[in-house]
Scaffold this motif. Structure first.
Motif, PDB file in Angstrom:
ATOM      1  N   TYR A 296       0.789  -1.365   0.217  1.00  0.00           N
ATOM      2  CA  TYR A 296      -0.058   0.047  -0.006  1.00  0.00           C
ATOM      3  C   TYR A 296       1.160   1.268  -0.013  1.00  0.00           C
ATOM      4  O   TYR A 296       0.894   2.252  -0.692  1.00  0.00           O
ATOM      5  CB  TYR A 296      -1.093   0.134   1.085  1.00  0.00           C
TER       6      TYR A 296
ATOM      7  N   ALA B 200       2.365   1.946  -3.384  1.00  0.00           N
ATOM      8  CA  ALA B 200       1.282   2.568  -4.286  1.00  0.00           C
ATOM      9  C   ALA B 200       1.188   3.835  -4.206  1.00  0.00           C
ATOM     10  O   ALA B 200       0.869   4.582  -5.083  1.00  0.00           O
ATOM     11  CB  ALA B 200      -0.004   1.410  -4.110  1.00  0.00           C
TER      12      ALA B 200
ATOM     13  N   ALA C  53      -6.163   4.956  -9.481  1.00  0.00           N
ATOM     14  CA  ALA C  53      -6.047   3.735  -9.554  1.00  0.00           C
ATOM     15  C   ALA C  53      -5.329   2.886 -10.762  1.00  0.00           C
ATOM     16  O   ALA C  53      -4.547   1.730 -10.352  1.00  0.00           O
ATOM     17  CB  ALA C  53      -7.658   3.061  -9.811  1.00  0.00           C
TER      18      ALA C  53
ATOM     19  N   ALA D 119      -1.633   2.813  -9.208  1.00  0.00           N
ATOM     20  CA  ALA D 119      -1.681   1.876  -7.971  1.00  0.00           C
ATOM     21  C   ALA D 119      -1.796   0.492  -8.707  1.00  0.00           C
ATOM     22  O   ALA D 119      -0.628  -0.386  -8.143  1.00  0.00           O
ATOM     23  CB  ALA D 119      -3.018   1.797  -7.137  1.00  0.00           C
ATOM     24  N   GLU D 120      -2.411   0.164  -9.751  1.00  0.00           N
ATOM     25  CA  GLU D 120      -2.424  -1.157 -10.412  1.00  0.00           C
ATOM     26  C   GLU D 120      -1.080  -1.379 -11.046  1.00  0.00           C
ATOM     27  O   GLU D 120      -0.281  -2.482 -10.727  1.00  0.00           O
ATOM     28  CB  GLU D 120      -3.110  -1.193 -11.345  1.00  0.00           C
TER      29      GLU D 120
ATOM     30  N   ILE E 244      -1.089  -3.214  -6.875  1.00  0.00           N
ATOM     31  CA  ILE E 244      -2.439  -3.309  -6.603  1.00  0.00           C
ATOM     32  C   ILE E 244      -3.298  -4.054  -7.476  1.00  0.00           C
ATOM     33  O   ILE E 244      -3.209  -3.740  -8.654  1.00  0.00           O
ATOM     34  CB  ILE E 244      -3.091  -1.949  -6.145  1.00  0.00           C
TER      35      ILE E 244
ATOM     36  N   TRP F 261      -8.176  -0.773  -5.767  1.00  0.00           N
ATOM     37  CA  TRP F 261      -7.385   0.412  -5.296  1.00  0.00           C
ATOM     38  C   TRP F 261      -8.296   0.891  -4.236  1.00  0.00           C
ATOM     39  O   TRP F 261      -7.937   1.111  -2.934  1.00  0.00           O
ATOM     40  CB  TRP F 261      -6.967   1.307  -6.327  1.00  0.00           C
ATOM     41  N   LYS F 262      -9.674   1.309  -4.442  1.00  0.00           N
ATOM     42  CA  LYS F 262     -10.548   1.904  -3.410  1.00  0.00           C
ATOM     43  C   LYS F 262     -10.505   1.155  -2.361  1.00  0.00           C
ATOM     44  O   LYS F 262     -10.568   1.748  -1.116  1.00  0.00           O
ATOM     45  CB  LYS F 262     -11.836   2.288  -4.058  1.00  0.00           C
TER      46      LYS F 262
ATOM     47  N   SER G  75      -7.280   1.064  -0.472  1.00  0.00           N
ATOM     48  CA  SER G  75      -6.863   2.601   0.337  1.00  0.00           C
ATOM     49  C   SER G  75      -7.742   2.635   1.405  1.00  0.00           C
ATOM     50  O   SER G  75      -7.269   3.109   2.359  1.00  0.00           O
ATOM     51  CB  SER G  75      -7.037   3.443  -0.844  1.00  0.00           C
TER      52      SER G  75
END
Length: 119
Positions: free
Chosen positions: A59, A62, A78, A81-82, A86, A91-92, A95
């Protein structure tokens, strides 16, 4: 005599209060430091359990990637993050989950700060 006895008792009690204050301060400092150094937190604490397969290190990595990228909205965040590991579409959830844990656990919050600083 009563006046002096009262003063003496007050002085003796003050020493006890000071000792208690020192002990409480030491406990407060230990709590604040939890997670800041290796061995100052319990990695087996359920608060550190991965969310959607993403541990705290993943986390933090990211979030650092998102911050460095300068993206301006959730969809772009997102995607970044991927790219940082992630799982797609998570992502949501990841997070929100880690943010909630940091609100509940000083050790998680402190540990996140240490890890994030490494990225």
């Amino acid at each position: 005599m009563g006046l002096f006895k009262g003063a003496r008792d007050a002085m003796q009690n003050a020493g006890g209060f000071a000792g208690n204050a020192q002990a409480q301060a030491a406990a407060d400092v230990a709590g604040l430091q939890a997670g800041l150094t290796e061995g100052s937190y319990d990695p087996n604490d359920p608060a550190f359990a991965p969310i959607e397969g993403v541990d705290l290190d993943g986390y933090a990595k990211a979030v650092a990637a998102i911050t460095k990228s300068g993206v301006g909205n959730e969809a772009e965040a997102a995607t970044v993050a991927e790219g940082a590991g992630i799982p797609a579409g998570k992502w949501k959830t990841v997070s929100d989950g880690w943010v909630a844990r940091m609100r509940e656990s000083r050790a998680v919050m402190n540990r996140y700060g240490v890890i994030y600083g490494q990225y």
